[in-house]
Scaffold this motif. Structure first.
Motif, PDB file in Angstrom:
ATOM      1  N   ALA A 226       0.831  -1.204   0.000  1.00  0.00           N
ATOM      2  CA  ALA A 226       0.000   0.000   0.000  1.00  0.00           C
ATOM      3  C   ALA A 226       0.863   1.249   0.000  1.00  0.00           C
ATOM      4  CB  ALA A 226      -0.927  -0.014   1.215  1.00  0.00           C
ATOM      5  N   ILE A 230       0.938   4.300  -2.805  1.00  0.00           N
ATOM      6  CA  ILE A 230       0.694   5.694  -2.410  1.00  0.00           C
ATOM      7  C   ILE A 230       1.880   6.582  -2.772  1.00  0.00           C
ATOM      8  CG2 ILE A 230       0.460   7.179  -0.382  1.00  0.00           C
ATOM      9  CD1 ILE A 230      -1.326   4.973   0.829  1.00  0.00           C
ATOM     10  N   ALA A 252      -6.157   5.416   4.529  1.00  0.00           N
ATOM     11  CA  ALA A 252      -6.532   4.190   3.834  1.00  0.00           C
ATOM     12  C   ALA A 252      -6.747   3.056   4.834  1.00  0.00           C
ATOM     13  CB  ALA A 252      -5.457   3.814   2.818  1.00  0.00           C
ATOM     14  N   ILE A 269      -7.301   2.847  -0.866  1.00  0.00           N
ATOM     15  CA  ILE A 269      -6.389   3.901  -1.328  1.00  0.00           C
ATOM     16  C   ILE A 269      -7.120   4.861  -2.255  1.00  0.00           C
ATOM     17  CG2 ILE A 269      -4.264   4.322  -2.628  1.00  0.00           C
ATOM     18  CD1 ILE A 269      -3.274   1.600  -1.668  1.00  0.00           C
ATOM     19  N   GLU A 273      -8.046   9.238  -1.779  1.00  0.00           N
ATOM     20  CA  GLU A 273      -7.054   9.989  -2.559  1.00  0.00           C
ATOM     21  C   GLU A 273      -7.340  11.479  -2.593  1.00  0.00           C
ATOM     22  OE1 GLU A 273      -4.938   9.955  -6.986  1.00  0.00           O
ATOM     23  OE2 GLU A 273      -6.409   8.422  -6.442  1.00  0.00           O
TER      24      GLU A 273
END
Length: 333
Positions: A226, A230, A252, A269, A273
């Motif tokens: 993750a 990101i 997230a 995610i 955002e």
């Protein structure tokens, strides 16, 4: 009596994005708070109060207009420290907000040093007061919710970046939605107890979901997959610094807890955002190779079937006739 009761969050119409951002901040206050940007009359304070009702302490504290630094952080009695050998601390706004919600209306109108102070405590969860060599620390873990109307002034970029999430409310509700908002408000004002009872089941389910997510949060790993995703997206958005990466990852994880999941997925995610990048995206694309130079004009004309630049006629062959002698001037005598 309606002034003593809060409009239930479960009965709020619309504002789904803002409600989600507030849920995430309530699940993990370490995200660093939520900044709400938009005009007046968009139910921002109603939503903030509704979030407090989902927390165990159910504490809602509004920062008073014109509050001094001492009123915010608290004060120390030096006479008691010197005479009695102990620290006597008078709690301020931050201590009262512990475990609940601290609501700051028009945060962009506060002095910069007070905004910086609030963000420091919101991120660390600890308030430390020092005066003449005497200090006192106390926990101050709260959900920071700030609002601002950009028409009345902007926050400095350094302070804007320190808010964990940002939500911009700039759309008007559709006519049917507007009418439903007014109907529910009128029903609440007419009989607050009956209205709250009507939405009681939905409100309890919302509170349980929030509490379950808070309990599930520590067990969800902040995994490398993750984080790598990101980091790539932050780089593509031209984000300065690394705060966005950390906030996005925490948000997230909170979203995964809100879903009832055990790990962060791509949908978590994606869902946060905009909240993480709304006030950090610079839209600077990564460096790219220079485009090839344009071919010469003659080549362009040939490639376009004989057509050159706009207004230019293609060259044409002109037939030559018989050669004629030009008359000569007579020689001087």
């Amino acid at each position: 009596m309606s002034d003593l009761l809060h409009f239930p969050l479960s009965a709020v119409v619309g504002s789904d994005e803002l409600k989600l951002a507030l849920y995430l901040a309530a699940i993990d206050p370490a995200i660093g708070g939520v900044l709400i940007e938009g005009p007046r009359g968009m139910a921002k304070s109603t939503l903030a109060r509704g979030i407090a009702d989902l927390l165990a302490e159910a504490t809602f504290v509004t920062l008073p207009l014109g509050a001094s630094e001492e009123r915010i952080v608290g004060t120390l009695d030096l006479d008691a420290a010197l005479g009695e050998g102990r620290v006597r601390f008078s709690p301020g706004v931050l201590a009262k907000a512990h475990g609940g919600v601290l609501y700051v209306d028009e945060v962009n109108l506060l002095p910069d040093h007070l905004v910086d102070l609030l963000l420091d405590v919101a991120a660390s969860g600890v308030n430390q007061v020092e005066r003449d060599g005497v200090s006192h620390r106390h926990p101050a873990r709260f959900v920071l919710i700030g609002t601002m109307n950009p028409e009345e002034g902007e926050l400095r970029p350094q302070l804007l970046d320190r808010f964990g999430l940002k939500v911009r409310q700039d759309g008007q509700p559709q006519p049917a939605e507007r009418a439903e908002i007014v109907r529910r408000r009128l029903a609440f004002d007419a009989d607050p107890h009956a209205f709250i009872a009507q939405w009681g089941d939905e409100q309890q389910a919302l509170a349980r979901r929030c509490q379950d997510a808070r309990a599930r949060l520590p067990g969800i790993p902040l995994d490398d997959a993750a984080l790598d995703d990101i980091a790539q997206r932050c780089f593509a958005a031209g984000v300065d610094g690394l705060r966005a990466d950390l906030v996005w990852l925490r948000a997230a994880r909170a979203h995964a807890a809100w879903r009832g999941a055990e790990r962060i997925e791509t949908e978590d995610i994606d869902a946060v955002e905009d909240f993480a990048l709304a006030h950090r995206r610079t839209h600077r694309p990564p460096p790219a190779a220079q485009p090839p130079q344009a071919p010469p004009a003659a080549s362009q004309s040939q490639a376009s079937g004989g057509e050159g630049q706009w207004g230019e006629l293609p060259a044409q062959a002109v037939p030559m006739g018989e050669r004629r002698e030009l008359p000569r001037w007579p020689k001087k005598p």
